[in-house]
Design a protein around this motif. Structure first.
Motif, PDB file in Angstrom:
ATOM      1  N   THR A  27       0.995  -1.413   0.033  1.00  0.00           N
ATOM      2  CA  THR A  27      -0.189  -0.012   0.036  1.00  0.00           C
ATOM      3  C   THR A  27       0.845   1.188  -0.021  1.00  0.00           C
ATOM      4  OG1 THR A  27      -0.151  -0.242   2.414  1.00  0.00           O
ATOM      5  CG2 THR A  27      -1.980  -1.140   1.091  1.00  0.00           C
ATOM      6  N   ASP A  36      -5.901   0.663  -0.695  1.00  0.00           N
ATOM      7  CA  ASP A  36      -5.768  -0.671  -1.069  1.00  0.00           C
ATOM      8  C   ASP A  36      -6.653  -0.888  -2.474  1.00  0.00           C
ATOM      9  OD1 ASP A  36      -4.781  -3.472  -0.229  1.00  0.00           O
ATOM     10  OD2 ASP A  36      -6.799  -3.860  -1.016  1.00  0.00           O
ATOM     11  N   SER A  37      -7.692  -0.124  -2.768  1.00  0.00           N
ATOM     12  CA  SER A  37      -8.356  -0.281  -4.155  1.00  0.00           C
ATOM     13  C   SER A  37      -7.663   0.313  -5.204  1.00  0.00           C
ATOM     14  CB  SER A  37     -10.084   0.249  -3.919  1.00  0.00           C
ATOM     15  OG  SER A  37      -9.588   1.710  -3.343  1.00  0.00           O
ATOM     16  N   TYR A  38      -6.812   1.223  -5.063  1.00  0.00           N
ATOM     17  CA  TYR A  38      -6.025   1.693  -6.163  1.00  0.00           C
ATOM     18  C   TYR A  38      -4.570   1.122  -6.244  1.00  0.00           C
ATOM     19  CZ  TYR A  38      -9.721   5.028  -5.686  1.00  0.00           C
ATOM     20  OH  TYR A  38     -11.116   5.606  -5.712  1.00  0.00           O
ATOM     21  N   ASP A  41      -3.516   0.524  -9.762  1.00  0.00           N
ATOM     22  CA  ASP A  41      -3.637   1.316 -10.649  1.00  0.00           C
ATOM     23  C   ASP A  41      -2.465   1.219 -11.765  1.00  0.00           C
ATOM     24  OD1 ASP A  41      -4.957   4.193 -11.566  1.00  0.00           O
ATOM     25  OD2 ASP A  41      -2.661   4.639 -11.340  1.00  0.00           O
ATOM     26  N   TRP A 115      -8.060  10.007  -4.325  1.00  0.00           N
ATOM     27  CA  TRP A 115      -8.134   8.691  -3.804  1.00  0.00           C
ATOM     28  C   TRP A 115      -8.694   8.693  -2.444  1.00  0.00           C
ATOM     29  CZ3 TRP A 115      -3.061   6.534  -6.472  1.00  0.00           C
ATOM     30  CH2 TRP A 115      -3.460   6.155  -7.790  1.00  0.00           C
ATOM     31  N   VAL A 119     -12.679   7.472   1.010  1.00  0.00           N
ATOM     32  CA  VAL A 119     -12.415   6.608   2.157  1.00  0.00           C
ATOM     33  C   VAL A 119     -12.228   7.150   3.310  1.00  0.00           C
ATOM     34  CG1 VAL A 119     -11.260   4.814   0.496  1.00  0.00           C
ATOM     35  CG2 VAL A 119      -9.931   6.728   1.794  1.00  0.00           C
ATOM     36  N   THR A 218      -6.594  -1.216   5.715  1.00  0.00           N
ATOM     37  CA  THR A 218      -7.383  -1.662   4.589  1.00  0.00           C
ATOM     38  C   THR A 218      -7.074  -3.511   4.563  1.00  0.00           C
ATOM     39  OG1 THR A 218      -5.261  -1.481   3.109  1.00  0.00           O
ATOM     40  CG2 THR A 218      -7.151   0.287   3.223  1.00  0.00           C
ATOM     41  N   ASN A 219      -5.839  -3.806   5.106  1.00  0.00           N
ATOM     42  CA  ASN A 219      -5.570  -5.258   5.069  1.00  0.00           C
ATOM     43  C   ASN A 219      -4.781  -5.593   6.466  1.00  0.00           C
ATOM     44  OD1 ASN A 219      -4.782  -8.032   4.512  1.00  0.00           O
ATOM     45  ND2 ASN A 219      -4.724  -7.434   2.236  1.00  0.00           N
ATOM     46  N   SER A 300      -8.950  -7.984   2.436  1.00  0.00           N
ATOM     47  CA  SER A 300      -9.016  -6.434   2.372  1.00  0.00           C
ATOM     48  C   SER A 300     -10.512  -6.154   2.902  1.00  0.00           C
ATOM     49  CB  SER A 300      -8.754  -5.931   0.843  1.00  0.00           C
ATOM     50  OG  SER A 300      -7.443  -6.478   0.604  1.00  0.00           O
ATOM     51  N   VAL A 302     -12.914  -2.826   2.631  1.00  0.00           N
ATOM     52  CA  VAL A 302     -13.276  -1.761   1.552  1.00  0.00           C
ATOM     53  C   VAL A 302     -13.793  -0.463   2.300  1.00  0.00           C
ATOM     54  CG1 VAL A 302     -14.868  -1.425  -0.410  1.00  0.00           C
ATOM     55  CG2 VAL A 302     -13.971  -3.642  -0.011  1.00  0.00           C
ATOM     56  N   SER A 305      -9.088   3.598   5.013  1.00  0.00           N
ATOM     57  CA  SER A 305      -7.556   3.805   4.508  1.00  0.00           C
ATOM     58  C   SER A 305      -6.954   4.086   5.854  1.00  0.00           C
ATOM     59  CB  SER A 305      -7.470   4.721   3.632  1.00  0.00           C
ATOM     60  OG  SER A 305      -6.112   5.073   2.935  1.00  0.00           O
TER      61      SER A 305
END
Length: 365
Positions: A27, A36-38, A41, A115, A119, A218-219, A300, A302, A305
């Motif tokens: 991350t 985490d979702s990006y 990218d 981003w 979050v 996030t994780n 993870s 969602v 962050s």
């Protein structure tokens, strides 16, 4: 033979710098925290790939030119070795320049894509995670110290038999090339320096052990695995390096007391073997820790962050300043290992105190 060590260091450095973007925390990209979702990218992935390609090919070109020049030049071995050190620093400068470029690009993309807007910043604490910590206990690091103290006693007993000129420096061929008159201090100077270094290793490990275990929001599972892996293997790496340095300095001390202790044909091999073990251990450590949080089975969370510390506490993604954090050392954002909390005075004492003490000791010889 003088170029063997610089080339070995350059090869390992090139490997490490090339894979660096892929072994840091998942991350964090070029020192910038990413939700985490990006993390996957495409633009960020292209930055990593371009960094690795540029570092690899430009560094290899420099290495090849140095190798050709060293083989065909008639300069002294010391000059070749110093040139190799210069090129090594040039590779580091190249990688750092590229890092800061991509750090700025990543930070810019994070802001432009907003981003962090969707979050929720969260801070995770797990009071039970320390029960799983497997760092080596501090007393294990006393073993090299005991060896050093034993050598001090042995040197004192052998003092009348020591040569009138005590070696202070060894050249690329493993032979001493600088000497000092025999005195009680010069006779054990190497051992005093070794003792200070051992205390520094002990201080770093103990301070690291007391530092906070930061869990990713996030994780959490992946971050706990990485943190525990980092702590465990960094303590082992520090112990191995401390033990190897003790072995190397002990060898140098024994060759001073007993000049025929090792045959001349093996003297060049000793530092090469030492360096090889250290470099292999460093690569193994980096890969082991770097892959610790890459398991896709880690779930993870969602919509959340970590609290964004990019600009408040992390300067350039490399230097950590947080006076509210009691941790002396924290995990690096670019690289594998630890960095100082520059807002904590004790960190300066642990790192720079021994260096200053070594300079003071050598000044009086």
């Amino acid at each position: 033979m003088a170029i063997t060590i610089p080339i070995a260091v350059m090869v390992v450095l090139i490997i490490m710098q090339t894979i660096l973007p892929y072994i840091v925390k998942r991350t964090v990209v070029f020192g910038v925290s990413i939700p985490d979702s990006y993390v996957k990218d495409k633009k960020l992935q292209s930055y990593k790939k371009l960094y690795s390609l540029l570092v690899f090919f430009l560094s290899v070109i420099g290495l090849v030119f140095y190798l050709i020049w060293a083989i065909n030049s008639n300069l002294a071995e010391d000059t070749q070795a110093l040139t190799g050190i210069g090129i090594t620093f040039a590779i580091i400068l190249l990688s750092m320049s590229l890092y800061f470029y991509f750090h700025a690009k990543t930070l810019q993309r994070k802001k432009e894509q907003k981003w962090m807007v969707d979050v929720k910043p969260v801070k995770i604490t797990d009071l039970n995670v320390r029960l799983q910590d497997e760092m080596l206990p501090w007393y294990v690091f006393l073993l090299p110290v005991i060896i050093t103290l034993g050598l001090v006693v042995y040197t004192a007993l052998q003092y009348p038999n020591l040569p009138e000129q005590i070696p202070m420096h060894w050249g690329p061929d493993g032979q001493p090339d600088s000497f000092s008159n025999k005195t009680p201090l010069s006779a054990i100077l190497m051992l005093l320096i070794l003792f200070v270094m051992q205390m520094m290793f002990l201080g770093i490990v103990e301070a690291t052990k007391r530092s906070g275990i930061k869990i990713n929001a996030t994780n959490p599972t992946a971050s706990k695995v990485r943190q525990l892996t980092l702590r465990k293997y960094s303590s082992w790496l520090m112990f191995i390096i401390s033990f190897l340095i003790t072995g190397l300095f002990s060898y140098l001390q024994l060759t001073t007391i007993h000049p025929g202790f090792v045959h001349d044909s093996f003297k060049m091999l000793i530092p090469i073997i030492f360096l090889a073990i250290v470099l292999i251990g460093t690569i193994t450590f980096a890969v082991k820790v770097g892959n610790a949080d890459k398991n896709n089975e880690f779930p993870s969370v969602v919509g959340v962050s970590d609290i964004d510390e990019d600009e408040e506490y992390w300067k350039g993604g490399l230097f950590y300043f947080n006076k509210n954090d009691p941790s002396i050392f924290v995990e690096k954002r670019f690289g594998v290992g630890w960095t100082i909390n520059f807002a904590h005075p004790m960190g300066y004492l642990i790192i720079f105190g021994p260096i200053l003490l070594i300079l003071v000791i050598t000044f009086f010889v």
